[in-house]
Design a protein around this motif. Structure first.
Motif, mmCIF file in Angstrom:
data_model
loop_
_atom_site.group_PDB
_atom_site.id
_atom_site.type_symbol
_atom_site.label_atom_id
_atom_site.label_comp_id
_atom_site.label_asym_id
_atom_site.label_seq_id
_atom_site.Cartn_x
_atom_site.Cartn_y
_atom_site.Cartn_z
ATOM 1 N N GLY A 1 0.818 -1.219 0.000
ATOM 2 C CA GLY A 1 0.000 0.000 0.000
ATOM 3 C C GLY A 1 0.845 1.259 0.000
ATOM 4 O O GLY A 1 0.499 2.254 -0.649
ATOM 5 N N PHE A 2 1.981 1.216 0.716
ATOM 6 C CA PHE A 2 2.887 2.372 0.756
ATOM 7 C C PHE A 2 3.458 2.652 -0.630
ATOM 8 O O PHE A 2 3.489 3.805 -1.080
ATOM 9 C CB PHE A 2 4.012 2.102 1.758
ATOM 10 N N PHE A 3 3.912 1.603 -1.321
ATOM 11 C CA PHE A 3 4.473 1.781 -2.663
ATOM 12 C C PHE A 3 3.414 2.305 -3.641
ATOM 13 O O PHE A 3 3.722 3.113 -4.526
ATOM 14 C CB PHE A 3 5.051 0.470 -3.183
ATOM 15 N N SER A 4 2.186 1.835 -3.497
ATOM 16 C CA SER A 4 1.137 2.243 -4.429
ATOM 17 C C SER A 4 0.745 3.720 -4.257
ATOM 18 O O SER A 4 0.183 4.320 -5.175
ATOM 19 C CB SER A 4 -0.109 1.364 -4.248
ATOM 20 N N LYS A 5 1.070 4.294 -3.090
ATOM 21 C CA LYS A 5 0.741 5.705 -2.849
ATOM 22 C C LYS A 5 1.819 6.654 -3.370
ATOM 23 O O LYS A 5 1.588 7.861 -3.462
ATOM 24 C CB LYS A 5 0.544 5.938 -1.346
ATOM 25 N N ILE A 6 2.997 6.122 -3.655
ATOM 26 C CA ILE A 6 4.082 6.964 -4.163
ATOM 27 C C ILE A 6 3.741 7.441 -5.572
ATOM 28 O O ILE A 6 3.399 6.647 -6.451
ATOM 29 C CB ILE A 6 5.415 6.180 -4.179
ATOM 30 N N GLN A 7 3.811 8.744 -5.760
ATOM 31 C CA GLN A 7 3.413 9.308 -7.059
ATOM 32 C C GLN A 7 4.314 10.495 -7.396
ATOM 33 O O GLN A 7 4.618 11.335 -6.538
ATOM 34 C CB GLN A 7 1.946 9.755 -6.990
ATOM 35 N N TYR A 8 4.755 10.548 -8.634
ATOM 36 C CA TYR A 8 5.501 11.691 -9.127
ATOM 37 C C TYR A 8 4.731 12.283 -10.296
ATOM 38 O O TYR A 8 4.610 11.669 -11.349
ATOM 39 C CB TYR A 8 6.906 11.265 -9.568
ATOM 40 N N LYS A 9 4.187 13.486 -10.043
ATOM 41 C CA LYS A 9 3.256 14.117 -10.987
ATOM 42 C C LYS A 9 2.095 13.161 -11.250
ATOM 43 O O LYS A 9 1.339 12.849 -10.364
ATOM 44 C CB LYS A 9 3.988 14.523 -12.269
ATOM 45 N N LYS A 10 1.976 12.638 -12.442
ATOM 46 C CA LYS A 10 0.883 11.707 -12.729
ATOM 47 C C LYS A 10 1.356 10.259 -12.829
ATOM 48 O O LYS A 10 0.577 9.365 -13.155
ATOM 49 C CB LYS A 10 0.183 12.105 -14.050
ATOM 50 N N LEU A 11 2.631 10.064 -12.536
ATOM 51 C CA LEU A 11 3.187 8.718 -12.640
ATOM 52 C C LEU A 11 3.096 7.985 -11.312
ATOM 53 O O LEU A 11 3.459 8.520 -10.262
ATOM 54 C CB LEU A 11 4.651 8.788 -13.083
ATOM 55 N N LYS A 12 2.599 6.764 -11.356
ATOM 56 C CA LYS A 12 2.502 5.905 -10.180
ATOM 57 C C LYS A 12 3.283 4.620 -10.420
ATOM 58 O O LYS A 12 3.478 4.192 -11.564
ATOM 59 C CB LYS A 12 1.033 5.558 -9.879
ATOM 60 N N ILE A 13 3.716 4.003 -9.323
ATOM 61 C CA ILE A 13 4.413 2.722 -9.449
ATOM 62 C C ILE A 13 3.390 1.647 -9.808
ATOM 63 O O ILE A 13 2.385 1.482 -9.103
ATOM 64 C CB ILE A 13 5.125 2.342 -8.134
ATOM 65 N N PRO A 14 3.593 0.908 -10.884
ATOM 66 C CA PRO A 14 2.651 -0.154 -11.258
ATOM 67 C C PRO A 14 2.551 -1.220 -10.164
ATOM 68 O O PRO A 14 3.486 -1.426 -9.385
ATOM 69 C CB PRO A 14 3.262 -0.745 -12.542
ATOM 70 N N ASN A 15 1.408 -1.898 -10.131
ATOM 71 C CA ASN A 15 1.180 -2.940 -9.131
ATOM 72 C C ASN A 15 2.247 -4.023 -9.186
ATOM 73 O O ASN A 15 2.705 -4.522 -8.153
ATOM 74 C CB ASN A 15 -0.206 -3.579 -9.337
ATOM 75 N N ALA A 16 2.612 -4.424 -10.396
ATOM 76 C CA ALA A 16 3.607 -5.487 -10.549
ATOM 77 C C ALA A 16 4.944 -5.091 -9.930
ATOM 78 O O ALA A 16 5.586 -5.889 -9.236
ATOM 79 C CB ALA A 16 3.789 -5.817 -12.027
ATOM 80 N N LEU A 17 5.332 -3.838 -10.145
ATOM 81 C CA LEU A 17 6.600 -3.354 -9.600
ATOM 82 C C LEU A 17 6.522 -3.207 -8.077
ATOM 83 O O LEU A 17 7.477 -3.534 -7.360
ATOM 84 C CB LEU A 17 6.971 -2.016 -10.253
ATOM 85 N N SER A 18 5.389 -2.735 -7.578
ATOM 86 C CA SER A 18 5.185 -2.623 -6.130
ATOM 87 C C SER A 18 5.261 -3.994 -5.470
ATOM 88 O O SER A 18 5.879 -4.166 -4.417
ATOM 89 C CB SER A 18 3.824 -1.979 -5.826
ATOM 90 N N ALA A 19 4.627 -4.985 -6.105
ATOM 91 C CA ALA A 19 4.664 -6.352 -5.573
ATOM 92 C C ALA A 19 6.083 -6.897 -5.583
ATOM 93 O O ALA A 19 6.525 -7.560 -4.626
ATOM 94 C CB ALA A 19 3.744 -7.250 -6.379
ATOM 95 N N LEU A 20 6.826 -6.619 -6.648
ATOM 96 C CA LEU A 20 8.206 -7.085 -6.761
ATOM 97 C C LEU A 20 9.082 -6.462 -5.679
ATOM 98 O O LEU A 20 9.880 -7.151 -5.033
ATOM 99 C CB LEU A 20 8.752 -6.747 -8.149
ATOM 100 N N PHE A 21 8.920 -5.150 -5.467
ATOM 101 C CA PHE A 21 9.665 -4.460 -4.415
ATOM 102 C C PHE A 21 9.348 -5.055 -3.042
ATOM 103 O O PHE A 21 10.238 -5.260 -2.222
ATOM 104 C CB PHE A 21 9.336 -2.960 -4.408
#
Length: 367
Positions: free
Chosen positions: A46-66
């Motif tokens: 949930g923490f990774f999914s909230k990280i946002q730079y302008k309109k870019l968000k970390i994709p779910n797959a990348l958040s899960a991998l992290f």
């Protein structure tokens, strides 16, 4: 007649499911461990999914991998710290001359034996305290026991890479595709029970997430407090860390675990400091260690356990104690460790399906 046939088919279906689960028990274990990792990693996800730079968000797959990567980094760091210490501790224990140790301890043990005979406490036993302690101590430090232990550990480590990959793979998809596990379970649930089952799964997820995160906090706190306290009273830092690990892991078992952990900690403290003078150094050290265990247990009871049980289990202490005793009688140490999460799941299910029963209302009123 139709009803009897129906019950027969239900019983047959349950038997088939039980056999399949037993036959594929390794895969079932991987899924269960991955489920626990998923519950623990969900807040991080949930923490990774909230990280946002302008309109870019970390994709779910990348958040899960992290998230999976961080979980395994923490596990590897844990093993990197403790495995060498445990191996060194075992190596030291295997070099102890048990006969020489018993010779050094002969005087204090003889005094205990004389005291027991004087007060008629040991009159019915044909074996003296000295003989009993000698046998137990030598069996504890036997080379064959240590070699058997490390042999079994080698067997476990032989399959660790397959297990690690399987668990990581399953955890990744459980995290990436939110609700994948719940949806998989609901496939086997009749339509009329889908809504209730969905509510059960949601409640279980919330309660067990808090419980497992609380357990990690508790173990980490216990290891830190015990290691720090024992170092302050004179135990070497490496030995203190190993004893702290033993006490912390046994503390997972509520009520009985701290007693077992403290007893094993005292045995390890005694075994690794046998070169000290018994009356002037060793006996005071054991006393200081006991004080450390008592203080840590008070902190655990006042701080850690209320945090864990008030937010997840929400059950009366006597209720939990009886459940742990029953689980321990049926399934041993494993049953005692799994007693609370299993009981939590059963209470949630009972509240949803059997809430009309008075006893169910009573034991589930706080969840």
């Amino acid at each position: 007649m139709n009803r009897n046939i129906r019950y027969l088919f239900i019983a047959l279906g349950v038997a088939i499911v039980g056999f399949v689960l037993w036959y594929f028990k390794s895969i079932v274990a991987y899924i269960l461990i991955a489920s626990v990792f998923t519950l623990i990693g969900r807040p991080l996800m949930g923490f990774f999914s909230k990280i946002q730079y302008k309109k870019l968000k970390i994709p779910n797959a990348l958040s899960a991998l992290f998230t999976v990567f961080i979980i395994w980094i923490l596990i590897l760091v844990f093993f990197r710290i403790f495995i060498p210490l445990i191996a060194n501790q075992a190596s030291e224990l295997s070099t102890i001359n048990a006969e020489l140790v018993m010779k050094d301890l002969k005087e204090p043990i003889s005094k205990i034996d004389t005291l027991l005979v004087k007060y008629n406490i040991n009159s019915d036993s044909s074996q003296s305290v000295n003989q009993y302690i000698s046998e137990k101590f030598m069996s504890l430090l036997s080379v064959s026991m240590l070699s058997d232990f490390f042999g079994s550990m080698a067997g476990i480590l032989g399959n660790i890479f397959i297990a690690a990959f399987s668990i990581s793979f399953i955890t990744f998809f459980f995290l990436k595709d939110k609700g994948l596990l719940s949806e998989g379970i609901l496939l086997f649930v009749p339509d009329k029970y889908v809504e209730k089952t969905s509510h059960i799964l949601l409640s279980i997820k919330k309660l067990l997430t808090r419980y497992f995160i609380g357990i990690i906090v508790q173990i980490s706190g216990i290891i830190t407090l015990v290691s720090t306290g024992l170092t302050l009273v004179g135990v070497s830092f490496s030995d203190a860390l190993v004893i702290g690990l033993v006490v912390g892991l046994f503390n997972i078992i509520p009520y009985l675990g701290p007693v077992i952990g403290a007893a094993l900690g005292l045995v390890l403290g005694l075994a690794t400091n046998l070169d000290l003078q018994f009356y002037t150094e060793l006996l005071p050290l054991i006393g200081y260690m006991t004080i450390v265990f008592i203080i840590v247990q008070v902190i655990d009871n006042v701080v850690f356990q209320p945090f864990i049980y008030s937010s997840s289990v929400n059950a009366h202490p006597l209720e939990i104690f009886l459940v742990i005793l029953c689980s321990g009688s049926l399934f041993g140490i494993t049953g005692m460790i799994l007693a609370i999460p299993s009981y939590t799941i059963l209470r949630v299910i009972a509240k949803e399906f059997f809430n009309n029963l008075k006893v169910v209302k009573k034991i589930t009123e706080k969840i």
